[in-house]
Design an enzyme around this catalytic site. Structure first.
Site: not given
Ligand code: CMP
Length: 140
Positions: A11, A51, A114, A117, A128
Site C-alpha cells: 500500500k 473495495y 496498514n 492487503h 482480485e
C-alpha cells in the site's frame, strides 16, 4: 498441500517509505513466490471497485482516498496454501493486534495505512487477481 495463488497489494504508506523490498522479502521468506508484480497508481474508479464490498462502511471513502494517494505494488503470490500463508505473515488488520514479526506489526502505521492487503479466500483471490492482471502477465 496444494500450491495456490493469492493477491497482494503493497500500500501507499509502504511504497512512500521505500519498503517494497522489505515487505517482499518477508513474503518470500514466508514461502511465497512473486509470480506477477507491477507498480501502479490506482485510479479512484479502480479503488472504489476493488473495495466495493466495503461501500457501506464508514471508512470506505477515506480508504479509497488513501489507496489512490500514492503508488501501490500489486502482486500475485504463489505457494502452498497461499491465502493463509500470506494472511499469517501480514498479521492482523489493525497493527495494534498484529503478532510479533508480521508485516503489519513491523511496518503498519494505522488500521488504514496498514502496509499490505491480502485476499481472504481462494475465490476472492481469483477475483482480485483478475481485477489487476491479464493471464499472460502471470509467470509461475
Ligand atoms: P484491507 O485488507 O486492504 O481490506 C480493507 C481495508 O479497510 C483494510 O485492509 C484496512 O486498511 C481498512 N480498514 C478496515 N477496517 C478499518 C477501520 N475500522 N478504519 C479504517 N480502515 C479500515
Amino acid at each position: 498441500m496444494a500450491v495456490t495463488r493469492t493477491f497482494s497489494i503493497i500500500k501507499p504508506d509502504a511504497t512512500r517509505r521505500n519498503l517494497t523490498g522489505a515487505v517482499t522479502k518477508l513474503l518470500e521468506e514466508a514461502g511465497l513466490r512473486v509470480v506477477a508484480s507491477k507498480r501502479i497508481r490506482m485510479t479512484r474508479d479502480q479503488a472504489e471497485g476493488f473495495y466495493a464490498v466495503h461501500k457501506e462502511r464508514p471508512f470506505y471513502n477515506d480508504l479509497c482516498s488513501f489507496m489512490t494517494s500514492g503508488p501501490v505494488v500489486v502482486q500475485v503470490l504463489e505457494g502452498e496454501d497461499a491465502v493463509k500463508r500470506n494472511r499469517d505473515v501480514m498479521g492482523a488488520t489493525n497493527p495494534a493486534d498484529a503478532a510479533e514479526g508480521t508485516i503489519r506489526k513491523l511496518y503498519a502505521e494505522s488500521i488504514e495505512a496498514n502496509s499490505v492487503h491480502g485476499s481472504d479466500s481462494d475465490d476472492n483471490a481469483a477475483i482480485e487477481i483478475a481485477y489487476f492482471f491479464q493471464p499472460g502477465e502471470i509467470v509461475g
